[in-house]
Write a protein that holds these residues in place. Structure first.
Motif, mmCIF file in Angstrom:
data_model
loop_
_atom_site.group_PDB
_atom_site.id
_atom_site.type_symbol
_atom_site.label_atom_id
_atom_site.label_comp_id
_atom_site.label_asym_id
_atom_site.label_seq_id
_atom_site.Cartn_x
_atom_site.Cartn_y
_atom_site.Cartn_z
ATOM 1 N N VAL A 1 1.088 -1.073 -0.216
ATOM 2 C CA VAL A 1 0.487 -0.224 0.028
ATOM 3 C C VAL A 1 0.827 1.296 0.319
ATOM 4 O O VAL A 1 1.728 1.188 0.491
ATOM 5 C CB VAL A 1 -0.791 -0.205 0.988
ATOM 6 C CG1 VAL A 1 -1.676 1.351 1.212
ATOM 7 C CG2 VAL A 1 -1.749 -1.513 1.400
ATOM 8 N N ARG A 2 0.617 2.281 -1.213
ATOM 9 C CA ARG A 2 1.329 3.234 -0.984
ATOM 10 C C ARG A 2 0.653 4.849 -0.426
ATOM 11 O O ARG A 2 -1.116 4.547 0.019
ATOM 12 C CB ARG A 2 1.399 3.822 -2.223
ATOM 13 C CG ARG A 2 2.477 2.857 -3.062
ATOM 14 C CD ARG A 2 3.382 3.791 -4.505
ATOM 15 N NE ARG A 2 3.194 2.597 -5.410
ATOM 16 C CZ ARG A 2 4.317 2.564 -5.573
ATOM 17 N NH1 ARG A 2 5.314 3.333 -4.642
ATOM 18 N NH2 ARG A 2 5.127 1.516 -6.005
ATOM 19 N N GLU B 1 2.002 8.325 6.586
ATOM 20 C CA GLU B 1 2.967 7.666 6.814
ATOM 21 C C GLU B 1 3.659 8.067 7.963
ATOM 22 O O GLU B 1 4.241 7.725 8.869
ATOM 23 C CB GLU B 1 4.046 7.004 6.187
ATOM 24 C CG GLU B 1 5.094 5.955 5.988
ATOM 25 C CD GLU B 1 5.609 5.353 4.883
ATOM 26 O OE1 GLU B 1 6.094 4.553 5.308
ATOM 27 O OE2 GLU B 1 6.177 5.449 3.898
ATOM 28 N N GLU B 2 4.232 9.148 7.856
ATOM 29 C CA GLU B 2 4.266 9.971 9.476
ATOM 30 C C GLU B 2 3.560 10.135 10.209
ATOM 31 O O GLU B 2 4.450 9.691 11.879
ATOM 32 C CB GLU B 2 4.639 11.640 8.970
ATOM 33 C CG GLU B 2 6.141 11.439 8.295
ATOM 34 C CD GLU B 2 6.414 13.162 7.351
ATOM 35 O OE1 GLU B 2 5.450 13.821 8.273
ATOM 36 O OE2 GLU B 2 7.298 13.190 7.101
ATOM 37 N N ARG B 3 2.368 9.849 10.333
ATOM 38 C CA ARG B 3 0.914 9.606 11.889
ATOM 39 C C ARG B 3 1.410 8.820 11.803
ATOM 40 O O ARG B 3 1.292 8.096 12.774
ATOM 41 C CB ARG B 3 -0.091 10.189 11.121
ATOM 42 C CG ARG B 3 -0.232 11.861 10.731
ATOM 43 C CD ARG B 3 -0.959 12.310 10.141
ATOM 44 N NE ARG B 3 -2.235 12.011 11.150
ATOM 45 C CZ ARG B 3 -3.950 12.009 10.737
ATOM 46 N NH1 ARG B 3 -4.006 11.910 9.417
ATOM 47 N NH2 ARG B 3 -4.640 11.199 11.264
ATOM 48 N N ALA C 1 -1.543 -1.662 10.877
ATOM 49 C CA ALA C 1 -2.570 -1.353 9.358
ATOM 50 C C ALA C 1 -3.350 -3.016 9.066
ATOM 51 O O ALA C 1 -4.449 -2.597 8.815
ATOM 52 C CB ALA C 1 -1.399 -0.919 7.927
ATOM 53 N N ARG C 2 -2.516 -3.578 9.229
ATOM 54 C CA ARG C 2 -3.362 -5.114 9.217
ATOM 55 C C ARG C 2 -4.489 -4.932 9.893
ATOM 56 O O ARG C 2 -6.190 -4.895 9.279
ATOM 57 C CB ARG C 2 -2.487 -6.164 9.518
ATOM 58 C CG ARG C 2 -2.795 -7.539 9.335
ATOM 59 C CD ARG C 2 -1.980 -9.195 9.856
ATOM 60 N NE ARG C 2 -0.718 -8.773 10.608
ATOM 61 C CZ ARG C 2 0.609 -8.389 10.192
ATOM 62 N NH1 ARG C 2 0.549 -8.081 8.495
ATOM 63 N NH2 ARG C 2 1.596 -7.590 11.009
ATOM 64 N N GLU C 3 -4.928 -4.614 10.875
ATOM 65 C CA GLU C 3 -6.243 -4.269 12.534
ATOM 66 C C GLU C 3 -6.827 -3.673 11.395
ATOM 67 O O GLU C 3 -7.896 -3.527 11.645
ATOM 68 C CB GLU C 3 -5.281 -3.740 13.425
ATOM 69 C CG GLU C 3 -6.281 -3.291 14.376
ATOM 70 C CD GLU C 3 -5.970 -2.783 15.634
ATOM 71 O OE1 GLU C 3 -6.827 -2.410 16.600
ATOM 72 O OE2 GLU C 3 -4.960 -2.863 15.604
ATOM 73 N N ALA C 4 -6.332 -1.896 11.411
ATOM 74 C CA ALA C 4 -7.148 -1.397 10.210
ATOM 75 C C ALA C 4 -8.266 -2.192 9.482
ATOM 76 O O ALA C 4 -9.033 -2.097 8.926
ATOM 77 C CB ALA C 4 -6.695 0.089 9.747
#
Length: 76
Positions: A4-5, A11-13, A29-32
């Protein structure tokens, strides 16, 4: 596997949240994604169940009349 881009700000957050929680960006990211899919998959199942229940309450004689009328038109 999924790549994922993210834009720089997001990305900083994400990296900041990961640091404060002691987790990896991938874990978060996986959880989201899992939560998003669960939410939308459940909404799909609720709608399918709603339509199924609605269809089961319909007047069957009305359905048969419609199908018979359509069959008669095709035979003509």
């Amino acid at each position: 596997m999924l790549g994922v881009r993210l834009d720089t700000e997001l990305e900083e957050r994400l990296a900041a949240v990961a640091r404060t929680q002691g987790r990896s960006k991938s874990d978060i990211a996986r959880e989201a994604v899992r939560r998003y899919v669960d939410l939308h998959d459940e909404a799909y199942r609720r709608e399918a169940r709603r339509q199924s229940e609605r269809a089961s309450r319909r007047d069957k004689a009305e359905d048969f009349a419609l199908w018979n009328a359509m069959a008669a038109e095709d035979a003509a």
